[in-house]
Structure formats: C-alpha cells, structure tokens
Design a protein around this motif. Structure first.
Motif, short mmCIF file in Angstrom:
data_model
loop_
_atom_site.label_atom_id
_atom_site.label_comp_id
_atom_site.label_asym_id
_atom_site.label_seq_id
_atom_site.Cartn_x
_atom_site.Cartn_y
_atom_site.Cartn_z
N GLY A 146 41.75 16.63 71.34
CA GLY A 146 40.87 17.46 72.10
C GLY A 146 40.28 16.73 73.32
N GLN A 147 40.43 15.36 73.05
CA GLN A 147 39.36 14.76 74.30
C GLN A 147 40.03 14.99 75.57
OE1 GLN A 147 36.54 13.21 73.67
NE2 GLN A 147 36.60 12.67 71.56
N TYR A 148 39.16 14.92 76.56
CA TYR A 148 39.88 14.77 77.96
C TYR A 148 40.91 13.69 78.22
CZ TYR A 148 36.22 18.08 79.13
OH TYR A 148 35.15 19.11 79.20
N ALA A 149 42.04 14.17 78.88
CA ALA A 149 43.05 13.19 79.02
C ALA A 149 42.58 12.17 80.04
CB ALA A 149 44.30 13.98 79.75
N ASP A 150 41.74 12.44 81.06
CA ASP A 150 41.43 11.47 82.09
C ASP A 150 40.37 10.16 81.15
OD1 ASP A 150 42.60 12.61 83.98
OD2 ASP A 150 40.96 13.49 84.66
N TYR A 151 39.66 10.99 80.36
CA TYR A 151 38.87 10.20 79.58
C TYR A 151 39.66 8.96 79.01
CZ TYR A 151 35.97 8.28 75.76
OH TYR A 151 35.07 7.35 74.97
N LEU A 152 40.65 9.70 77.85
CA LEU A 152 41.49 8.88 77.21
C LEU A 152 42.20 7.71 77.89
CD1 LEU A 152 42.76 11.70 74.60
CD2 LEU A 152 41.22 9.74 74.17
N ALA A 153 42.56 8.16 79.23
CA ALA A 153 43.56 7.10 80.01
C ALA A 153 42.68 6.20 80.38
CB ALA A 153 43.97 8.11 81.08
N GLN A 154 41.40 6.60 80.78
CA GLN A 154 40.44 5.50 81.29
C GLN A 154 39.96 4.51 80.13
OE1 GLN A 154 36.70 6.78 83.30
NE2 GLN A 154 35.82 5.01 82.82
N ALA A 155 39.82 5.15 79.00
CA ALA A 155 39.47 4.20 77.74
C ALA A 155 40.58 3.19 77.50
CB ALA A 155 39.18 4.93 76.60
N ALA A 200 47.80 12.73 77.56
CA ALA A 200 48.04 14.11 77.76
C ALA A 200 48.44 14.57 76.33
CB ALA A 200 49.22 14.19 78.58
N TYR A 201 49.22 14.10 75.48
CA TYR A 201 49.33 14.35 74.08
C TYR A 201 48.10 14.65 73.40
CZ TYR A 201 50.82 14.36 69.23
OH TYR A 201 50.80 14.86 67.93
N PHE A 202 47.20 13.55 73.20
CA PHE A 202 46.16 13.96 72.52
C PHE A 202 45.19 14.75 72.97
CE2 PHE A 202 47.16 9.69 70.32
CZ PHE A 202 47.45 9.93 69.06
N ALA A 203 45.14 15.09 74.25
CA ALA A 203 44.59 16.05 74.78
C ALA A 203 44.71 17.53 74.38
CB ALA A 203 44.26 16.01 76.30
N THR A 204 46.14 17.80 74.06
CA THR A 204 46.47 19.02 73.81
C THR A 204 46.59 19.52 72.09
OG1 THR A 204 48.77 18.18 73.37
CG2 THR A 204 48.21 18.72 75.61
N MET A 205 46.08 18.25 71.60
CA MET A 205 45.82 18.48 70.12
C MET A 205 44.45 19.19 69.79
SD MET A 205 48.94 17.31 69.08
CE MET A 205 48.75 17.41 67.25
N PRO A 206 44.43 20.03 68.49
CA PRO A 206 43.46 20.78 68.25
C PRO A 206 42.52 19.70 67.75
CG PRO A 206 45.27 21.56 67.22
CD PRO A 206 45.41 20.37 67.93
N THR A 207 41.01 19.79 68.02
CA THR A 207 40.04 18.76 67.56
C THR A 207 39.55 19.52 66.40
OG1 THR A 207 38.25 17.38 68.26
CG2 THR A 207 38.25 19.79 69.13
N LYS A 208 39.06 18.48 65.45
CA LYS A 208 38.34 18.96 64.27
C LYS A 208 36.82 18.20 64.49
CE LYS A 208 42.05 18.84 61.02
NZ LYS A 208 42.73 18.23 60.08
N LEU A 209 36.38 17.80 65.80
CA LEU A 209 35.20 17.24 66.31
C LEU A 209 34.13 18.51 66.02
CD1 LEU A 209 35.50 15.12 69.16
CD2 LEU A 209 34.81 14.57 67.02
N GLN A 210 33.09 18.43 65.39
CA GLN A 210 31.88 19.06 65.28
C GLN A 210 30.66 18.78 65.91
OE1 GLN A 210 31.91 20.19 61.21
NE2 GLN A 210 33.88 20.64 61.10
#
Length: 116
Positions: A57-66, A97-107
């Motif tokens: 559920g994180q932004y794809a751009d953020y994950l790619a940058q990391a 892109a894959y992780f960005a599409t996954m439902p997050t469990k972040l609260q």
C-alpha cells in the motif's frame, strides 16, 4: 511570444523527464520478482516483525526511490544494498508497482516508534 514559447518548451521537457524518471512498473511482473523481499517483508508486503517495514500500500514512487537509494548507497543498510544491487531499473519499477497494489495493514505508528 518568445518567452511564452520558452515556458512551454521548458514545461514539455519537464513532463518528458518526469515520465521517464517515474516509469510505470508492471505489478504482475513485480510479483514474480519478490522472492527475496518476502522473507522479511512478508508474502503480502505486511511484515509481522516490526523491525521490517510494511511495503504493501505504499506509493510506488516512494518504494522505487528507496530501492534506488539502497542501490546507490544514499540509504545505508548492507542487506538491502545487496538485494537492490541485483535489480535493474525495470525490476525496481515492477516490484514497487506490485507492493503498491497490495492491501496495507498499516494503521498508525502506535507501538512502532522507538521509545514508546
């Protein structure tokens, strides 16, 4: 007239650069490239151990940058640097892109911030 044209040209150049910088990844291909990721971050990207970030559920751009920052050393983590070093730019875009599409469990950050 010349100034207006220059501003349009600069805008077009920036748009082209942004498109190339943040190229879209393919989540289906990304799923096939996450074998090393899931050991720590969980099969669904929702790590159970709080020492590992939840990626789902994180932004794809953020994950790619990391991932790029781990790869080039701007972020310091030997394990992540090793994993990221093997990834191409397309791999990074696809995985992100894959992780960005996954439902997050972040609260929230309760019980996840050091010192609490």
């Amino acid at each position: 007239m010349t100034r207006g044209f220059s501003l349009i040209a600069i805008g077009a150049l920036l748009a082209l650069t942004a498109t190339q910088t943040f190229a879209a990844g393919d989540p289906a291909r990304g799923k096939t490239k996450t074998a090393t990721c899931v050991a720590c971050h969980g099969k669904d990207g929702n790590a159970v151990d709080p020492q590992y970030p939840r990626l789902a559920g994180q932004y794809a751009d953020y994950l790619a940058q990391a991932l790029h920052e781990y790869k080039d050393g701007r972020r310091s983590n030997l394990v992540m640097k090793g994993f990221a070093a093997t990834l191409s730019d397309q791999d990074i875009n696809d995985i992100s892109a894959y992780f960005a599409t996954m439902p997050t469990k972040l609260q929230g950050l309760e019980n996840h911030i050091q010192g609490e």
